[in-house]
Design a protein around this motif. Structure first.
Motif, PDB file in Angstrom:
ATOM      1  N   ALA A 160     -58.136   6.199  20.829  1.00 43.44           N
ATOM      2  CA  ALA A 160     -58.481   6.119  19.378  1.00 43.44           C
ATOM      3  C   ALA A 160     -58.621   7.756  19.193  1.00 43.44           C
ATOM      4  N   GLU A 161     -59.421   8.653  20.129  1.00 42.65           N
ATOM      5  CA  GLU A 161     -59.276  10.128  19.867  1.00 42.65           C
ATOM      6  C   GLU A 161     -58.211  10.744  19.662  1.00 42.65           C
ATOM      7  N   ILE A 162     -57.341  10.435  20.603  1.00 49.24           N
ATOM      8  CA  ILE A 162     -55.747  11.034  20.577  1.00 49.24           C
ATOM      9  C   ILE A 162     -55.078  10.641  19.271  1.00 49.24           C
ATOM     10  N   ARG A 163     -55.269   9.487  18.721  1.00 49.38           N
ATOM     11  CA  ARG A 163     -54.497   9.204  17.605  1.00 49.38           C
ATOM     12  C   ARG A 163     -55.180   9.846  16.246  1.00 49.38           C
ATOM     13  N   ARG A 164     -56.532  10.135  16.131  1.00 46.82           N
ATOM     14  CA  ARG A 164     -57.218  10.800  15.342  1.00 46.82           C
ATOM     15  C   ARG A 164     -56.599  12.429  15.200  1.00 46.82           C
ATOM     16  N   THR A 165     -56.261  12.793  16.227  1.00 50.76           N
ATOM     17  CA  THR A 165     -55.702  14.118  16.463  1.00 50.76           C
ATOM     18  C   THR A 165     -54.386  14.444  16.176  1.00 50.76           C
ATOM     19  N   VAL A 166     -53.473  13.217  16.576  1.00 50.29           N
ATOM     20  CA  VAL A 166     -51.886  13.094  16.116  1.00 50.29           C
ATOM     21  C   VAL A 166     -51.788  13.083  14.346  1.00 50.29           C
ATOM     22  N   ARG A 167     -52.810  12.336  13.900  1.00 49.96           N
ATOM     23  CA  ARG A 167     -52.456  12.087  12.573  1.00 49.96           C
ATOM     24  C   ARG A 167     -52.992  13.359  11.734  1.00 49.96           C
ATOM     25  N   PHE A 168     -54.009  14.080  12.312  1.00 51.35           N
ATOM     26  CA  PHE A 168     -54.314  15.181  11.773  1.00 51.35           C
ATOM     27  C   PHE A 168     -53.463  16.355  11.691  1.00 51.35           C
ATOM     28  N   LEU A 169     -52.654  16.524  13.120  1.00 54.74           N
ATOM     29  CA  LEU A 169     -51.480  17.552  13.290  1.00 54.74           C
ATOM     30  C   LEU A 169     -50.223  17.062  12.337  1.00 54.74           C
ATOM     31  N   GLU A 170     -50.108  15.834  12.196  1.00 59.79           N
ATOM     32  CA  GLU A 170     -48.888  15.202  11.311  1.00 59.79           C
ATOM     33  C   GLU A 170     -48.980  15.545  10.003  1.00 59.79           C
ATOM     34  N   ASP A 171     -50.250  15.417   9.475  1.00 56.82           N
ATOM     35  CA  ASP A 171     -50.457  15.570   8.158  1.00 56.82           C
ATOM     36  C   ASP A 171     -50.343  17.138   7.861  1.00 56.82           C
ATOM     37  N   ARG A 172     -50.845  17.734   8.789  1.00 58.26           N
ATOM     38  CA  ARG A 172     -50.969  19.248   8.352  1.00 58.26           C
ATOM     39  C   ARG A 172     -49.246  19.601   8.592  1.00 58.26           C
ATOM     40  N   GLY A 173     -48.508  19.309   9.422  1.00 58.50           N
ATOM     41  CA  GLY A 173     -47.085  19.629   9.618  1.00 58.50           C
ATOM     42  C   GLY A 173     -46.375  19.013   8.393  1.00 58.50           C
ATOM     43  N   ARG A 174     -46.616  18.076   7.827  1.00 56.47           N
ATOM     44  CA  ARG A 174     -45.908  17.458   6.603  1.00 56.47           C
ATOM     45  C   ARG A 174     -46.351  18.555   5.383  1.00 56.47           C
ATOM     46  N   SER A 175     -47.428  19.058   5.316  1.00 58.40           N
ATOM     47  CA  SER A 175     -47.779  19.771   4.199  1.00 58.40           C
ATOM     48  C   SER A 175     -47.515  21.039   4.151  1.00 58.40           C
ATOM     49  N   GLY A 176     -47.013  21.443   5.424  1.00 58.65           N
ATOM     50  CA  GLY A 176     -46.533  22.895   5.685  1.00 58.65           C
ATOM     51  C   GLY A 176     -47.638  23.971   5.808  1.00 58.65           C
ATOM     52  N   SER A 177     -48.891  23.363   6.048  1.00 59.24           N
ATOM     53  CA  SER A 177     -50.159  24.038   6.370  1.00 59.24           C
ATOM     54  C   SER A 177     -50.115  24.658   7.629  1.00 59.24           C
ATOM     55  N   PRO A 178     -50.533  25.946   7.906  1.00 58.16           N
ATOM     56  CA  PRO A 178     -50.839  26.422   9.335  1.00 58.16           C
ATOM     57  C   PRO A 178     -51.728  25.774  10.053  1.00 58.16           C
ATOM     58  N   VAL A 179     -51.553  25.864  11.536  1.00 54.88           N
ATOM     59  CA  VAL A 179     -52.528  25.007  12.515  1.00 54.88           C
ATOM     60  C   VAL A 179     -52.735  25.842  13.497  1.00 54.88           C
ATOM     61  N   ASN A 180     -54.033  25.969  13.649  1.00 53.14           N
ATOM     62  CA  ASN A 180     -54.662  26.760  14.810  1.00 53.14           C
ATOM     63  C   ASN A 180     -54.451  25.786  16.083  1.00 53.14           C
ATOM     64  N   LEU A 181     -53.441  25.841  16.872  1.00 56.04           N
ATOM     65  CA  LEU A 181     -53.012  24.821  17.617  1.00 56.04           C
ATOM     66  C   LEU A 181     -53.914  25.083  18.933  1.00 56.04           C
ATOM     67  N   GLY A 182     -54.508  25.979  19.317  1.00 55.71           N
ATOM     68  CA  GLY A 182     -55.486  26.264  20.394  1.00 55.71           C
ATOM     69  C   GLY A 182     -56.644  25.670  20.096  1.00 55.71           C
ATOM     70  N   GLU A 183     -57.141  25.862  19.047  1.00 50.48           N
ATOM     71  CA  GLU A 183     -58.476  25.393  18.655  1.00 50.48           C
ATOM     72  C   GLU A 183     -58.388  23.634  18.465  1.00 50.48           C
ATOM     73  N   GLN A 184     -57.573  23.243  17.924  1.00 52.71           N
ATOM     74  CA  GLN A 184     -57.066  21.923  17.588  1.00 52.71           C
ATOM     75  C   GLN A 184     -57.096  21.120  19.430  1.00 52.71           C
ATOM     76  N   ILE A 185     -56.350  21.629  20.062  1.00 52.25           N
ATOM     77  CA  ILE A 185     -56.241  21.175  21.522  1.00 52.25           C
ATOM     78  C   ILE A 185     -57.453  21.098  22.065  1.00 52.25           C
ATOM     79  N   PHE A 186     -58.309  22.482  21.961  1.00 47.95           N
ATOM     80  CA  PHE A 186     -59.556  22.357  22.627  1.00 47.95           C
ATOM     81  C   PHE A 186     -60.474  21.251  21.913  1.00 47.95           C
ATOM     82  N   MET A 187     -60.689  21.066  20.608  1.00 46.65           N
ATOM     83  CA  MET A 187     -61.388  20.151  20.126  1.00 46.65           C
ATOM     84  C   MET A 187     -60.927  18.632  20.479  1.00 46.65           C
ATOM     85  N   ALA A 188     -59.563  18.378  20.627  1.00 46.60           N
ATOM     86  CA  ALA A 188     -59.179  17.020  20.937  1.00 46.60           C
ATOM     87  C   ALA A 188     -59.607  16.807  22.538  1.00 46.60           C
ATOM     88  N   ILE A 189     -59.164  17.750  23.414  1.00 46.19           N
ATOM     89  CA  ILE A 189     -59.710  17.732  24.922  1.00 46.19           C
ATOM     90  C   ILE A 189     -61.134  17.293  24.806  1.00 46.19           C
TER      91      ILE A 189
END
Length: 573
Positions: A160-189
């Motif tokens: 469940a937690e991994i899918r929440r993160t995947v959906r967030f990254l997918e939404d940001r990618g489709r909208s073309g918004s920048p993502v702080n990948l390190g921060e998102q990976i840290f929070m996901a882990i």
């Protein structure tokens, strides 16, 4: 003449009473010096300054500095770090001697002064000295808490937690918004680990605040531990806390303790008849503490294990995934092959699940190569010798700080072709053990977290989506096949070693297995395992041998036998 001679030997004169014992003692001491075996010399090393030794010459990048010294002084050399003697080993052969041949001698770690503050006096599995208490805690962590059954019970929480993160990254990618990948990976882990620790304990409305509080505490503790402390080089100064690091560490440690108390009290208030949505690690630890009288698990042990899981799992996994993503971004051809494999194995419209991991061979090779080029701990966690030992013809005295330079070992041209290149293909079709028993390829040793912290990057052509899982590699301990028939009357959930391929050294596995057998420790094993029968799994081409443990004394839970035969062949194969 004769009377003069006897007068000389007379005991009447006071000085003769003193002189005679001195002469006799001197002669005996001289004879002992002549007959005493001489120990081999200390390893070579660079000269240092009085008192401070080699401290002023150290580089911030210790692993690369040590690699340069190894080129001059050889694969084993010494340094004087203040009042402490340090030895660095930089080859697979010397690492094998330290980590396997003399594993008990070097089983302990050099505990930093500040590290004791946030681990309840060092009662966690990392800092505890090798002995009965360490074996008890290790058995709880590896054989019980991280067993396949326990990890399977928390699968829904991770998913469940991994899918929440995947959906967030997918939404940001489709909208073309920048993502702080390190921060998102840290929070996901962080969220995955907290979910596994107490996902069924902490209410949904409190989960975000608990995670936020943990993030701040982890960052502060990691920063403090990373600061060199003069007390670690001059132990006599430890009581003065000259840099104030112990005082600084006490504040987040006390906050962490209060947070643990809050979560544990909430768990204890829950009606035992209403266990929540699933069993998390905290529930399991508290259950063992209350119901298993043979395991003297204290509340400090419970909190220290939780601290290990949080501090030991987040940065390590987060950093490894970031390195993997960076390598893939910089190497489009590698990224394209990983994408093609995901499309073939998983499908473009599907999400990566844990059962897919063993089939993603190229992506697994990418992660192995990432860990080779960017090891989690370039110098592992420094060991400390509990007694003198001879390694590669040199004496390592008691209480020596020992570094294993994994960075240099992973770049040894004798073991790796073109070692400076990032090439996942080197792991495809390559025979050998890459789960920690191959001394040219070292991961965290020992690693309690690798069973559920193996990170894998999941990439789609439109966006970067992160997927983390514990990876069920059949070489790893506690990966018991579902249809396995338990030999004798052993408790296979807690005592079974795992699926063991033919081409690896089995002795470390049988030694660990022996520790799980009742009244048997690793020192009791007197016969190495020897494969006698093999059967091949057509899906993985993995061979499952029968091996034997022979001990010095009868094993209580094996019908009094001193010889136990373990058949690793699963049913139906």
């Amino acid at each position: 003449m004769s009377s003069s001679f006897f007068q000389i030997l007379s005991w009447d004169q006071p000085h003769d009473v003193v002189l005679t014992p001195v002469v006799v003692f001197s002669v005996l001491w001289y004879i002992r010096l002549l007959t005493k075996p001489k120990l081999p010399p200390l390893p070579p090393g660079p000269p240092g300054l009085p008192i401070v030794g080699n401290l002023p010459f150290l580089s911030p990048e210790l692993h690369t500095y040590f690699e340069g010294l190894a080129g001059k002084y050889g694969p084993i050399f010494k340094l004087r770090l203040g009042a402490k003697l340090a030895v660095v080993v930089s080859s697979p052969e010397t690492a094998r001697e330290v980590l396997k041949t003399h594993d008990v001698t070097f089983a302990n770690h050099d505990v930093p002064v500040a590290g004791r503050v946030n681990t309840y006096g060092g009662v966690d599995i990392l800092w505890l000295p090798y002995g009965q208490e360490w074996r008890m805690l290790r058995k709880v962590c590896v054989s019980r808490m991280l067993s396949s059954a326990t990890l399977d019970s928390s699968y829904a929480l991770r998913r469940a937690e991994i899918r929440r993160t995947v959906r967030f990254l997918e939404d940001r990618g489709r909208s073309g918004s920048p993502v702080n990948l390190g921060e998102q990976i840290f929070m996901a882990i962080l969220n995955v680990i907290l979910q596994m620790l107490w996902g069924a304990t902490v209410a949904d409305e409190e989960r975000e605040s608990v995670g936020s509080e943990f993030r701040e505490l982890i960052s502060e503790m990691t920063e403090i531990v990373g600061i060199p402390d003069i007390s670690d080089f001059f132990p006599v100064l430890g009581r003065f806390d000259l840099q104030g690091l112990v005082k600084r560490m006490r504040k987040p440690a006390q906050q962490l303790d209060r947070l643990f108390d809050r979560v544990i009290n909430q768990r204890l208030r829950v009606d035992k008849r209403n266990q929540g949505d699933g069993q998390d690690f905290l529930q399991f630890l508290l259950k063992v503490r209350e119901e298993d009288q043979s395991t003297p698990l204290t509340m400090d042990h419970v909190k220290a294990v939780l601290t290990d899981m949080v501090l030991g799992g987040i940065d390590t996994s987060s950093n490894t995934i970031q390195y993997a993503m960076a390598e893939l971004i910089n190497r489009p051809e590698v990224k394209k092959r990983a994408q093609q494999e995901l499309d073939e194995v998983v499908g473009k419209d599907n999400v990566v699940e844990e059962p897919h991991i063993t089939k993603l061979r190229y992506l697994s090779a990418v992660m192995k190569e990432t860990l080779r080029v960017h090891p989690i701990f370039p110098l592992l966690i420094p060991h400390r010798s509990s007694q003198s030992a001879v390694v590669s013809g040199y004496t390592i005295p008691k209480d020596t700080k020992v570094f294993v330079n994994v960075w240099a070992i992973h770049r040894d041209p004798r073991s790796w072709e073109n070692p400076l290149e990032f090439d996942p293909d080197r792991f495809l079709g390559r025979t050998g053990d890459f789960s920690g028993n191959n001394f040219s390829y070292l991961l965290i040793t020992p690693s309690l977290l690798e069973n559920f912290m193996s990170g894998l990057g999941s990439l789609s052509s439109d966006s970067c989506a992160y997927e983390s899982s514990r990876g069920r590699e059949q070489k790893k301990i506690n990966s018991k096949p579902r249809d396995f028939t338990c030999p004798l009357d052993l408790d296979c959930d807690t005592e079974y070693v795992g699926w063991i391929p033919e081409d690896i050294d089995l002795l470390p596995y049988t030694s660990q297995e022996a520790e799980r057998l009742e009244n048997v420790s690793s020192e009791d094993v007197i016969k190495e395992a020897s494969p006698t029968d093999h059967s091949t799994n057509p899906d993985t081409s993995t061979k499952y041998p029968t091996f034997t443990i022979q001990t010095k004394q009868p094993i209580n839970n094996a019908h009094g036998k001193s010889k136990v035969e373990i058949d690793t062949k699963p049913k139906g194969i």
